[in-house]
Design an enzyme around this catalytic site. Structure first.
Site, short mmCIF file in Angstrom:
data_model
loop_
_atom_site.label_atom_id
_atom_site.label_comp_id
_atom_site.label_asym_id
_atom_site.label_seq_id
_atom_site.Cartn_x
_atom_site.Cartn_y
_atom_site.Cartn_z
N HIS A 121 -7.01 -11.61 37.58
CA HIS A 121 -7.73 -12.06 36.37
C HIS A 121 -6.88 -12.00 35.11
O HIS A 121 -7.21 -12.63 34.11
CB HIS A 121 -8.99 -11.21 36.16
CG HIS A 121 -10.03 -11.39 37.21
ND1 HIS A 121 -10.51 -12.64 37.58
CD2 HIS A 121 -10.69 -10.49 37.97
CE1 HIS A 121 -11.42 -12.49 38.54
NE2 HIS A 121 -11.54 -11.20 38.79
N ASP A 158 -10.18 -13.63 47.34
CA ASP A 158 -11.07 -12.72 46.63
C ASP A 158 -12.37 -13.46 46.29
O ASP A 158 -12.37 -14.68 46.06
CB ASP A 158 -10.39 -12.25 45.35
CG ASP A 158 -11.10 -11.10 44.67
OD1 ASP A 158 -10.65 -9.96 44.80
OD2 ASP A 158 -12.11 -11.35 43.98
N HIS A 160 -14.03 -13.35 43.62
CA HIS A 160 -13.96 -13.83 42.24
C HIS A 160 -12.76 -14.76 42.08
O HIS A 160 -11.69 -14.50 42.63
CB HIS A 160 -13.82 -12.65 41.27
CG HIS A 160 -14.91 -11.64 41.37
ND1 HIS A 160 -14.84 -10.55 42.21
CD2 HIS A 160 -16.11 -11.58 40.75
CE1 HIS A 160 -15.95 -9.84 42.08
NE2 HIS A 160 -16.74 -10.43 41.21
N ASP A 241 -13.84 -8.42 48.61
CA ASP A 241 -15.17 -8.24 48.01
C ASP A 241 -16.15 -9.35 48.37
O ASP A 241 -17.28 -9.35 47.88
CB ASP A 241 -15.07 -8.07 46.49
CG ASP A 241 -14.04 -8.97 45.85
OD1 ASP A 241 -13.43 -9.80 46.54
OD2 ASP A 241 -13.82 -8.83 44.63
#
Length: 311
Positions: A121, A158, A160, A241
């Site tokens: 991120h 991931d 996200h 995740d």
């Protein structure tokens, strides 16, 4: 196969109750040591400022490395800087640098970087989403600049979207970024129409889509695009995740989904990049699922690795 890690990565402490806690890394390293006796464990070195400056602004380096803190200091609602954070961030980014050098020098084919804080991120200028430096972007830039590669790919599974990695490379045709991720979900980027200069491929997935939709997105869209790019070196943002037990998202994936996808990535790397893969830990916040998925991922990396011929 080599693993880079460092005890300093357990000393980045975002504080009580934070999902991205030191026990995540403890769970991963314990599980790998228990399940694989042949791994070559190495200490992650520190990244240099020059290596970090390939993808980050000096102001971000100054914030993370030069800020004096004696307790948790929130950079945003999710991202925290503490007394051990600078060293952890340097080691996490340095692991990717060392991994690139190792595979490019022919020491190993594949490397897993068991490090934290995660990185995908973090943008060129902003630490966000639990991430201080963009570890995998630092490593990919090193592969291009130090080793002269013209086709490297970053695969991100991931849950996200790796907004930072995409933003850093969306005008760099040497780097392809491919991601499957839940949408809607933080950070609300990664739409299918985000294409960069033709080097960005996103496959957003709805909550509760499960294994079939996840595998279909990779089989029908992401893997064919990756194969067509013919990466000389393959990077993996290995976030677990999306697992059905993870508390932060709802993709409802199974442990075997990560083993399956890793086997597909090994096949691509074998076809185009002499088997070279550098994988870096990103998310995963249920400790038992994180253990299982890390073992499944590394096991698939090992299982696909070419063996030396018998004497």
């Amino acid at each position: 196969m080599r693993v880079y890690s460092h005890v300093a990565c357990t000393r980045h402490d975002p504080g009580p109750g934070h999902a991205e806690r030191p026990l995540r890394l403890v769970a991963v390293t314990e599980a790998l040591r228990e399940n694989f006796t042949s791994l070559d464990w190495q200490e992650a070195p520190r990244a240099s400022r020059g290596q970090l400056l390939r993808v980050h602004d000096d102001a971000l380096l100054a914030l993370v490395l030069d800020t004096a803190v004696d307790g948790p200091m929130a950079l945003d609602p999710d991202t925290v800087l503490g007394p051990g954070s600078a060293e952890a961030a340097l080691r996490a980014a340095g692991a990717g640098i060392a991994a690139v050098d190792a595979v490019m020098h022919g020491e190993v084919q594949r490397v897993f970087c068991a490090v934290r804080p995660p990185g995908h991120h973090a943008t060129a200028t902003v630490a966000m989403g639990f991430c201080l430096f963009n570890n995998i972007a630092v490593a990919a830039a090193h592969a291009c600049e130090k080793h002269g590669l013209s086709r490297v790919a970053v695969v991100d599974f991931d849950v996200h979207h790796g907004n930072g990695t995409q933003a850093i490379f969306d005008t760099d045709p040497r780097v392809m970024y491919l991601s499957s991720h839940q949408m809607p979900l933080y950070p609300d980027t990664g739409y299918a129409n985000e294409r960069g200069v033709g080097n960005i491929v996103n496959a957003p997935l709805p909550p509760a889509c499960g294994s079939d939709a996840f595998r279909r997105a990779w089989q029908e869209k992401l893997l064919p695009a990756l194969d067509s790019f013919r990466p000389q070196l393959l990077f993996v943002s290995a976030g677990f995740d999306g697992h059905k037990r993870d508390p932060l998202a709802q993709l409802e994936l199974e442990t075997d989904d990560y083993a399956w996808l890793t086997r597909q990535l090994v096949a691509v790397a074998d076809r185009h990049g002499n088997g070279r893969i550098v994988s870096m830990l990103e998310g995963g916040y249920d400790l038992s699922a994180l253990r299982e998925c890390s073992v499944a991922h590394v096991g698939a990396l090992l299982g696909g690795q070419a063996q030396s011929p018998a004497p």
